[in-house]
Design a protein around this motif. Structure first.
Motif, PDB file in Angstrom:
ATOM      1  N   ASN A 134     -75.305 -39.057  11.439  1.00 53.41           N
ATOM      2  CA  ASN A 134     -75.086 -37.810  10.712  1.00 53.41           C
ATOM      3  C   ASN A 134     -75.497 -37.937   9.253  1.00 53.41           C
ATOM      4  O   ASN A 134     -75.607 -39.037   8.709  1.00 53.41           O
ATOM      5  CB  ASN A 134     -73.632 -37.329  10.825  1.00 53.41           C
ATOM      6  N   SER A 162     -71.488 -31.599   7.104  1.00 51.22           N
ATOM      7  CA  SER A 162     -72.019 -32.703   7.896  1.00 51.22           C
ATOM      8  C   SER A 162     -72.892 -32.158   9.019  1.00 51.22           C
ATOM      9  O   SER A 162     -72.525 -31.190   9.691  1.00 51.22           O
ATOM     10  CB  SER A 162     -70.865 -33.521   8.496  1.00 51.22           C
ATOM     11  N   SER A 164     -74.723 -33.523  12.474  1.00 46.82           N
ATOM     12  CA  SER A 164     -74.655 -34.657  13.381  1.00 46.82           C
ATOM     13  C   SER A 164     -75.566 -34.487  14.585  1.00 46.82           C
ATOM     14  O   SER A 164     -75.822 -33.360  15.025  1.00 46.82           O
ATOM     15  CB  SER A 164     -73.220 -34.854  13.904  1.00 46.82           C
ATOM     16  N   TYR A 166     -75.728 -36.577  18.441  1.00 46.35           N
ATOM     17  CA  TYR A 166     -75.024 -37.621  19.177  1.00 46.35           C
ATOM     18  C   TYR A 166     -75.130 -37.429  20.682  1.00 46.35           C
ATOM     19  O   TYR A 166     -75.464 -36.357  21.173  1.00 46.35           O
ATOM     20  CB  TYR A 166     -73.550 -37.648  18.776  1.00 46.35           C
ATOM     21  N   HIS A 182     -76.261 -31.531  19.029  1.00 43.61           N
ATOM     22  CA  HIS A 182     -76.294 -31.367  17.574  1.00 43.61           C
ATOM     23  C   HIS A 182     -75.137 -30.480  17.136  1.00 43.61           C
ATOM     24  O   HIS A 182     -74.758 -29.541  17.835  1.00 43.61           O
ATOM     25  CB  HIS A 182     -77.622 -30.727  17.132  1.00 43.61           C
TER      26      HIS A 182
END
Length: 200
Positions: A134, A162, A164, A166, A182
């Motif tokens: 991130n 933020s 990110s 993942y 996302h």
């Protein structure tokens, strides 16, 4: 959330300006460098930082964070492995390294953790973990309490946005239940510290 952050930032700036007008600095103006170590090191969270004075009221800080609990953060079975780095600016109304400060921060992190540990997701995803990266950007609010010529305690809090990316995995066998996902969100805190500071 954006309005709350904007209000906090405005209040911090005004308060900092008032503090700066009403008190004199206790810091040696020739000091240029501050080394910091977070009290969270007692929990195995490595978070060193170096702050460099660039002006009477401004500094730049570089910071690293490492958390290594692959088999569960204390008191949980949720993994938490994280590496992150931040660069941030600090503005001190009184003098660099003394009293209240605020500024902008930007950071990047990589991690393997369970959302179970994240305040916004407490109690969810108990049987899974996420692996990702991130980028964070926002503001830092802090205060340095000076003790003697070289020592201080620094309280700091970073918040902002933020972004990110993942994957999601099952804890039982490590299999992936979701591919690259996302998300972007405003966070009331993504970094914080109670630092012991040494200046020279």
């Amino acid at each position: 959330m954006k309005r709350i952050i904007a209000i906090l930032f405005a209040v911090a700036l005004l308060s900092g300006y008032a503090w700066g007008q009403n008190s004199s600095s206790k810091v040696d103006p020739d000091q240029k460098i501050a080394i910091k170590l977070n009290g969270a090191a007692l929990l195995g969270i490595v978070n060193p930082a170096i702050e460099l004075k660039v002006h009477d009221h401004f500094s730049v800080q570089m910071e690293g964070i490492g958390i290594f609990y692959p088999y569960g953060f204390p008191g949980t079975e949720a993994p938490l492995n994280l590496g992150a780095t931040f660069v941030e600016s600090h503005w001190y109304p009184k003098a660099t390294f003394d009293g209240f400060y605020t500024g902008l921060n930007v950071g990047w992190g990589v991690w393997r953790l369970s959302k179970y540990l994240v305040p916004a997701y407490w109690g969810t995803y108990p049987d899974s973990y996420q692996v990702g990266t991130n980028i964070m950007m926002g503001i830092t609010l802090g205060y340095q309490f000076c003790f003697g010529k070289r020592w201080a305690v620094d309280l700091a809090w970073g918040l902002g946005y933020s972004i990110s990316a993942y994957e999601g995995h099952r804890k039982s066998d490590g299999s992936m239940y979701v591919g690259w996902n996302h998300s972007g969100e405003w966070l009331p805190a993504y970094k914080g510290a109670v630092n012991i500071v040494y200046r020279w």
